[in-house]
Design a protein around this motif. Structure first.
Motif, PDB file in Angstrom:
ATOM      1  N   VAL A  71       0.881  -1.164   0.000  1.00  0.00           N
ATOM      2  CA  VAL A  71       0.000   0.000   0.000  1.00  0.00           C
ATOM      3  C   VAL A  71       0.918   1.213   0.000  1.00  0.00           C
ATOM      4  O   VAL A  71       1.632   1.456   0.972  1.00  0.00           O
ATOM      5  N   VAL A  72       0.904   1.969  -1.098  1.00  0.00           N
ATOM      6  CA  VAL A  72       1.923   2.989  -1.328  1.00  0.00           C
ATOM      7  C   VAL A  72       1.274   4.353  -1.554  1.00  0.00           C
ATOM      8  O   VAL A  72       0.394   4.491  -2.413  1.00  0.00           O
ATOM      9  N   GLU A  73       1.719   5.356  -0.794  1.00  0.00           N
ATOM     10  CA  GLU A  73       1.282   6.716  -1.069  1.00  0.00           C
ATOM     11  C   GLU A  73       1.997   7.216  -2.318  1.00  0.00           C
ATOM     12  O   GLU A  73       3.219   7.085  -2.439  1.00  0.00           O
ATOM     13  N   VAL A  74       1.229   7.795  -3.249  1.00  0.00           N
ATOM     14  CA  VAL A  74       1.791   8.308  -4.500  1.00  0.00           C
ATOM     15  C   VAL A  74       1.501   9.802  -4.581  1.00  0.00           C
ATOM     16  O   VAL A  74       0.366  10.213  -4.809  1.00  0.00           O
ATOM     17  N   LEU A  75       2.533  10.599  -4.381  1.00  0.00           N
ATOM     18  CA  LEU A  75       2.384  12.046  -4.476  1.00  0.00           C
ATOM     19  C   LEU A  75       2.399  12.469  -5.946  1.00  0.00           C
ATOM     20  O   LEU A  75       2.632  11.650  -6.841  1.00  0.00           O
ATOM     21  N   LYS A  76       2.150  13.722  -6.195  1.00  0.00           N
ATOM     22  CA  LYS A  76       2.261  14.246  -7.552  1.00  0.00           C
ATOM     23  C   LYS A  76       3.739  14.407  -7.916  1.00  0.00           C
ATOM     24  O   LYS A  76       4.587  14.608  -7.061  1.00  0.00           O
ATOM     25  N   ARG A  77       4.021  14.294  -9.200  1.00  0.00           N
ATOM     26  CA  ARG A  77       5.369  14.511  -9.728  1.00  0.00           C
ATOM     27  C   ARG A  77       6.400  13.622  -9.028  1.00  0.00           C
ATOM     28  O   ARG A  77       7.364  14.092  -8.414  1.00  0.00           O
ATOM     29  N   VAL A  78       6.181  12.318  -9.143  1.00  0.00           N
ATOM     30  CA  VAL A  78       7.110  11.328  -8.573  1.00  0.00           C
ATOM     31  C   VAL A  78       7.496  10.320  -9.662  1.00  0.00           C
ATOM     32  O   VAL A  78       7.098   9.153  -9.625  1.00  0.00           O
ATOM     33  N   PRO A  79       8.278  10.748 -10.659  1.00  0.00           N
ATOM     34  CA  PRO A  79       8.597   9.855 -11.783  1.00  0.00           C
ATOM     35  C   PRO A  79       9.333   8.592 -11.374  1.00  0.00           C
ATOM     36  O   PRO A  79       9.120   7.533 -11.977  1.00  0.00           O
ATOM     37  N   ARG A  80      10.197   8.667 -10.363  1.00  0.00           N
ATOM     38  CA  ARG A  80      10.916   7.460  -9.954  1.00  0.00           C
ATOM     39  C   ARG A  80       9.960   6.427  -9.384  1.00  0.00           C
ATOM     40  O   ARG A  80      10.062   5.230  -9.684  1.00  0.00           O
ATOM     41  N   LEU A  81       9.021   6.878  -8.559  1.00  0.00           N
ATOM     42  CA  LEU A  81       8.047   5.946  -8.003  1.00  0.00           C
ATOM     43  C   LEU A  81       7.139   5.396  -9.090  1.00  0.00           C
ATOM     44  O   LEU A  81       6.801   4.195  -9.073  1.00  0.00           O
ATOM     45  N   ARG A  82       6.736   6.235 -10.028  1.00  0.00           N
ATOM     46  CA  ARG A  82       5.898   5.739 -11.125  1.00  0.00           C
ATOM     47  C   ARG A  82       6.607   4.620 -11.884  1.00  0.00           C
ATOM     48  O   ARG A  82       5.982   3.626 -12.276  1.00  0.00           O
ATOM     49  N   GLN A  83       7.933   4.754 -12.065  1.00  0.00           N
ATOM     50  CA  GLN A  83       8.666   3.707 -12.764  1.00  0.00           C
ATOM     51  C   GLN A  83       8.733   2.429 -11.933  1.00  0.00           C
ATOM     52  O   GLN A  83       8.615   1.315 -12.472  1.00  0.00           O
ATOM     53  N   VAL A  84       8.906   2.557 -10.623  1.00  0.00           N
ATOM     54  CA  VAL A  84       8.912   1.373  -9.759  1.00  0.00           C
ATOM     55  C   VAL A  84       7.570   0.648  -9.843  1.00  0.00           C
ATOM     56  O   VAL A  84       7.520  -0.595  -9.914  1.00  0.00           O
ATOM     57  N   ILE A  85       6.482   1.394  -9.859  1.00  0.00           N
ATOM     58  CA  ILE A  85       5.160   0.770  -9.960  1.00  0.00           C
ATOM     59  C   ILE A  85       5.012   0.066 -11.305  1.00  0.00           C
ATOM     60  O   ILE A  85       4.471  -1.052 -11.373  1.00  0.00           O
TER      61      ILE A  85
END
Length: 320
Positions: free
Chosen positions: A255-269
């Motif tokens: 369960v992951v909080e996704v803030l705006k403008r987080v390209p690194r996290l978007r790639q991990v997902i």
């Protein structure tokens, strides 16, 4: 980055409002709160404006507060935005969709790791739902961690282990780092505290105050978890990358909080999706499956009033 003039004016106005409301006798405030909590329909709507104003009053010094609608939950009456919201609105006042799904997921888990536990709202809910699970709650801010321990003791949840540290990669573990305390939330336990280095999506959040905190290995924390919650203010991608071998081996629900403008996290997902993880946006009543095109686009992943995404290995989809 210094606070803008508008932000300083809003903070000053809130502080002035709190000082004025503190002159109202607490018993009168408590009666309004009880009437609001016990009412529904037109009566509740009629009292809503009063609740919206009175929630800015300081909490009276008392041992603890109960949560409207869920009297088994108790929290120490510390001054924090979260505690005020719980006092007035119960679970519906703070991330109601996430609360519902966290309780359900914890009820089916055996080894829970919660990163960014703050004062323990989700910890208390999850530990109540998982009385036989091994539960690890990690919180970097020492003041928040102390309140977290008090809330666990207040609820008799002795099976939770609290770690007062920031989760980092193996190379940085065992040392210290700086935790920034945001200027806009001047409480002992701000919900938006963030590490001063390595984060993404935190730009524009001024913090003049910092505190030095210990660090601990993310891969060690997540080694055998089957359910992990990450609410660590822009460090999600760093932690998931650092713990990648543990995650790919144990394949926990995330369960992951996704803030705006987080390209690194978007790639991990996207990488997790490629490894057979299903991605869901949390709605208040249901989960919403995110397709590959949703993950590949630049449109925000947090939707339906939530900032969290649930990532579930396809072989565990039956848990939902």
């Amino acid at each position: 980055m210094p606070l803008s003039t508008g932000t300083r004016l809003r903070m000053a106005a809130r502080q002035a409002l709190t000082r004025a409301l503190d002159q109202i006798p607490q018993e009168a405030v408590h009666r309004v709160r009880q009437r609001y909590a016990d009412s529904d329909g037109p009566s509740r709507r009629a009292l809503a404006p009063a609740a919206a104003v009175l929630r800015h009053r300081s909490l009276a010094p008392r041992a603890d507060i109960t949560v409207p609608g869920d009297p088994e939950l108790r929290f120490v009456a510390v001054e924090s935005r979260l505690t005020r919201l719980l006092y007035w609105y119960g679970e519906s006042g703070y991330e109601p969709g996430e609360t519902r799904w966290w309780r359900r997921l914890c009820g089916q888990a055996e080894r829970v790791v919660e990163l960014g536990a703050n004062i323990g709202f989700y910890t208390v809910i999850g530990a109540h739902a998982a009385p036989n699970a091994r539960y690890l709650a990690v919180e970097a801010n020492p003041e928040s961690a102390a309140i977290l321990r008090d809330n666990l003791a207040l609820n008799g949840l002795s099976h939770v282990t609290v770690v007062n540290a920031a989760a980092v990669g193996d190379d940085d573990a065992g040392g210290t780092t700086e935790l920034a305390l945001p200027d806009q939330e001047r409480y002992a336990a701000p919900t938006g505290a963030y590490l001063a280095a390595g984060t993404e999506g935190i730009a524009g959040r001024p913090a003049a105050r910092t505190v030095t905190v210990p660090t601990v290995s993310a891969s060690a924390l997540l080694a055998d978890a089957d359910l992990v919650k990450l609410d660590i203010e822009g460090m999600e991608s760093e932690v998931l990358t650092a713990a990648w071998p543990s995650i790919t081996a144990a394949r926990p629900v995330l369960v992951v909080e996704v803030l705006k403008r987080v390209p690194r996290l978007r790639q991990v997902i996207r990488d997790l999706h490629g490894l057979g993880y299903l991605a869901f946006a949390i709605g208040e009543r249901s989960l919403h499956l995110l397709e590959k095109r949703d993950l590949d686009s630049e449109a925000p992943l947090p939707r339906f009033g939530s900032r969290d995404v649930v990532l579930v290995p396809s072989e565990k989809a039956g848990l939902l």
